[in-house]
Write a protein that holds these residues in place. Sequence first.
Motif, PDB file in Angstrom:
ATOM      1  N   HIS A 102       0.840  -1.202   0.000  1.00  0.00           N
ATOM      2  CA  HIS A 102       0.000   0.000   0.000  1.00  0.00           C
ATOM      3  C   HIS A 102       0.874   1.250   0.000  1.00  0.00           C
ATOM      4  N   PHE A 103       0.332   2.317  -0.606  1.00  0.00           N
ATOM      5  CA  PHE A 103       0.974   3.626  -0.574  1.00  0.00           C
ATOM      6  C   PHE A 103      -0.085   4.678  -0.288  1.00  0.00           C
ATOM      7  N   SER A 104       0.242   5.603   0.591  1.00  0.00           N
ATOM      8  CA  SER A 104      -0.650   6.730   0.864  1.00  0.00           C
ATOM      9  C   SER A 104       0.201   7.983   0.991  1.00  0.00           C
ATOM     10  N   TYR A 105      -0.419   9.131   0.809  1.00  0.00           N
ATOM     11  CA  TYR A 105       0.332  10.374   0.954  1.00  0.00           C
ATOM     12  C   TYR A 105      -0.569  11.470   1.509  1.00  0.00           C
ATOM     13  N   VAL A 106       0.079  12.464   2.099  1.00  0.00           N
ATOM     14  CA  VAL A 106      -0.601  13.654   2.603  1.00  0.00           C
ATOM     15  C   VAL A 106       0.107  14.864   2.015  1.00  0.00           C
ATOM     16  N   ALA A 107      -0.649  15.733   1.349  1.00  0.00           N
ATOM     17  CA  ALA A 107      -0.106  16.965   0.768  1.00  0.00           C
ATOM     18  C   ALA A 107      -0.917  18.139   1.295  1.00  0.00           C
ATOM     19  N   ASN A 108      -0.238  19.184   1.743  1.00  0.00           N
ATOM     20  CA  ASN A 108      -0.974  20.287   2.362  1.00  0.00           C
ATOM     21  C   ASN A 108      -1.286  21.429   1.400  1.00  0.00           C
ATOM     22  N   GLU A 109      -0.999  21.241   0.085  1.00  0.00           N
ATOM     23  CA  GLU A 109      -1.326  22.330  -0.838  1.00  0.00           C
ATOM     24  C   GLU A 109      -1.701  21.844  -2.234  1.00  0.00           C
ATOM     25  N   GLY A 110      -2.133  20.587  -2.336  1.00  0.00           N
ATOM     26  CA  GLY A 110      -2.687  20.132  -3.599  1.00  0.00           C
ATOM     27  C   GLY A 110      -1.779  19.318  -4.486  1.00  0.00           C
ATOM     28  N   SER A 111      -0.513  19.158  -4.129  1.00  0.00           N
ATOM     29  CA  SER A 111       0.366  18.293  -4.912  1.00  0.00           C
ATOM     30  C   SER A 111      -0.066  16.839  -4.752  1.00  0.00           C
ATOM     31  N   THR A 112       0.417  15.976  -5.641  1.00  0.00           N
ATOM     32  CA  THR A 112       0.062  14.559  -5.585  1.00  0.00           C
ATOM     33  C   THR A 112       1.327  13.712  -5.575  1.00  0.00           C
ATOM     34  N   ALA A 113       1.160  12.426  -5.241  1.00  0.00           N
ATOM     35  CA  ALA A 113       2.299  11.511  -5.205  1.00  0.00           C
ATOM     36  C   ALA A 113       1.842  10.121  -5.615  1.00  0.00           C
ATOM     37  N   ALA A 114       2.758   9.365  -6.168  1.00  0.00           N
ATOM     38  CA  ALA A 114       2.506   7.983  -6.569  1.00  0.00           C
ATOM     39  C   ALA A 114       3.831   7.238  -6.498  1.00  0.00           C
ATOM     40  N   VAL A 129       7.242   9.319  -6.549  1.00  0.00           N
ATOM     41  CA  VAL A 129       7.211  10.384  -7.555  1.00  0.00           C
ATOM     42  C   VAL A 129       6.181  11.424  -7.129  1.00  0.00           C
ATOM     43  N   VAL A 130       6.635  12.659  -6.966  1.00  0.00           N
ATOM     44  CA  VAL A 130       5.767  13.760  -6.552  1.00  0.00           C
ATOM     45  C   VAL A 130       5.487  14.658  -7.753  1.00  0.00           C
ATOM     46  N   THR A 131       4.222  14.975  -7.949  1.00  0.00           N
ATOM     47  CA  THR A 131       3.813  15.936  -8.976  1.00  0.00           C
ATOM     48  C   THR A 131       3.342  17.196  -8.264  1.00  0.00           C
ATOM     49  N   PRO A 132       4.171  18.242  -8.249  1.00  0.00           N
ATOM     50  CA  PRO A 132       3.798  19.444  -7.489  1.00  0.00           C
ATOM     51  C   PRO A 132       2.706  20.243  -8.185  1.00  0.00           C
ATOM     52  N   LYS A 133       1.933  20.935  -7.385  1.00  0.00           N
ATOM     53  CA  LYS A 133       0.910  21.833  -7.913  1.00  0.00           C
ATOM     54  C   LYS A 133       1.498  23.234  -8.022  1.00  0.00           C
ATOM     55  N   VAL A 178       4.841  17.258   0.872  1.00  0.00           N
ATOM     56  CA  VAL A 178       4.158  16.019   0.500  1.00  0.00           C
ATOM     57  C   VAL A 178       4.838  14.890   1.266  1.00  0.00           C
ATOM     58  N   THR A 179       4.071  14.151   2.052  1.00  0.00           N
ATOM     59  CA  THR A 179       4.613  13.032   2.822  1.00  0.00           C
ATOM     60  C   THR A 179       3.986  11.737   2.323  1.00  0.00           C
ATOM     61  N   GLY A 180       4.826  10.834   1.846  1.00  0.00           N
ATOM     62  CA  GLY A 180       4.352   9.544   1.353  1.00  0.00           C
ATOM     63  C   GLY A 180       4.749   8.418   2.292  1.00  0.00           C
ATOM     64  N   LYS A 181       3.923   7.382   2.343  1.00  0.00           N
ATOM     65  CA  LYS A 181       4.190   6.246   3.239  1.00  0.00           C
ATOM     66  C   LYS A 181       3.889   4.941   2.519  1.00  0.00           C
ATOM     67  N   ILE A 182       4.834   3.991   2.587  1.00  0.00           N
ATOM     68  CA  ILE A 182       4.605   2.675   2.004  1.00  0.00           C
ATOM     69  C   ILE A 182       4.392   1.647   3.114  1.00  0.00           C
ATOM     70  N   THR A 183       3.646   0.603   2.782  1.00  0.00           N
ATOM     71  CA  THR A 183       3.407  -0.522   3.688  1.00  0.00           C
ATOM     72  C   THR A 183       3.850  -1.798   2.982  1.00  0.00           C
ATOM     73  N   VAL A 184       4.674  -2.580   3.667  1.00  0.00           N
ATOM     74  CA  VAL A 184       5.212  -3.820   3.103  1.00  0.00           C
ATOM     75  C   VAL A 184       4.865  -4.971   4.042  1.00  0.00           C
TER      76      VAL A 184
END
Length: 237
Positions: free
Chosen positions: A161-173, A192-196, A209-215
């Motif tokens: 699993h992957f989740s992320y938190v962005a405080n201004e609209g950017s995205t991550a994958a 990979v972060v796609t900034p807004k 942008v803070t991303g977190k993986i689960t293994v």
Amino acid sequence: MVDILTPAAFGASRNVVNTSATTPVPAGYLVTERIVRWVFVAASGTVGWVPGDPATHTVYTQTVAGPTLGPGASAPINFGPVPSLPCGLYQETLTVDAGNTVTETDEGDNVGRHFFFVPSTQNFVINVIPVQTSIVHTAGPTNTHLFRITAAGAPAWRYGHFSYVANEGSTAATIPPRNTPGGPGPQVIQMVVTPKTHTISRFGLEPTVTGKITVISQDGCIIKQESAKAFIEHDVR
């Protein structure tokens, strides 16, 4: 109390006791050892172990004839070997005289229960490797971090699993996407972060942008998470 056992085969020795001070117990009554695997549940409001269905989760059962017991006497009864078990929580139940062949003053004290846990040997390590932790808002998709997963006993695992938190609209994958198997060799997950794009950041000078993986280990008994943070630089006028 929960004992911690190794995954290797093992034997069990349990004492049976005649609590009567005057009446002996003749040999031939049946003593049954049953081991049932419990199930780990992680759902909203419920996290923990629940009993497995004995019809599908009984991993070992053995019945032996009990010995003669004099008044107040006890004797050991040996079971096994119990075969090597996968990781998890188990409940061992010892039932004495299930057929009620012995006349007793208390028929309710013939069942004993005991728990033991078998830990996983399928360990792994997640290292976070910074690549470009600060990017400008016009950069487009950018590889900011690598998550490197290496075996420490695990033949395989799953990047679940992957989740992320962005405080201004950017995205991550991530590349590869979540739910991808890995191992036994090292597996590298790119964040990979796609900034807004903003002319002025509404959130001050430190949008992130803070991303977190689960293994998850192949046997499902080890779950690890790691996170990484990227900073987005905006034009402020």
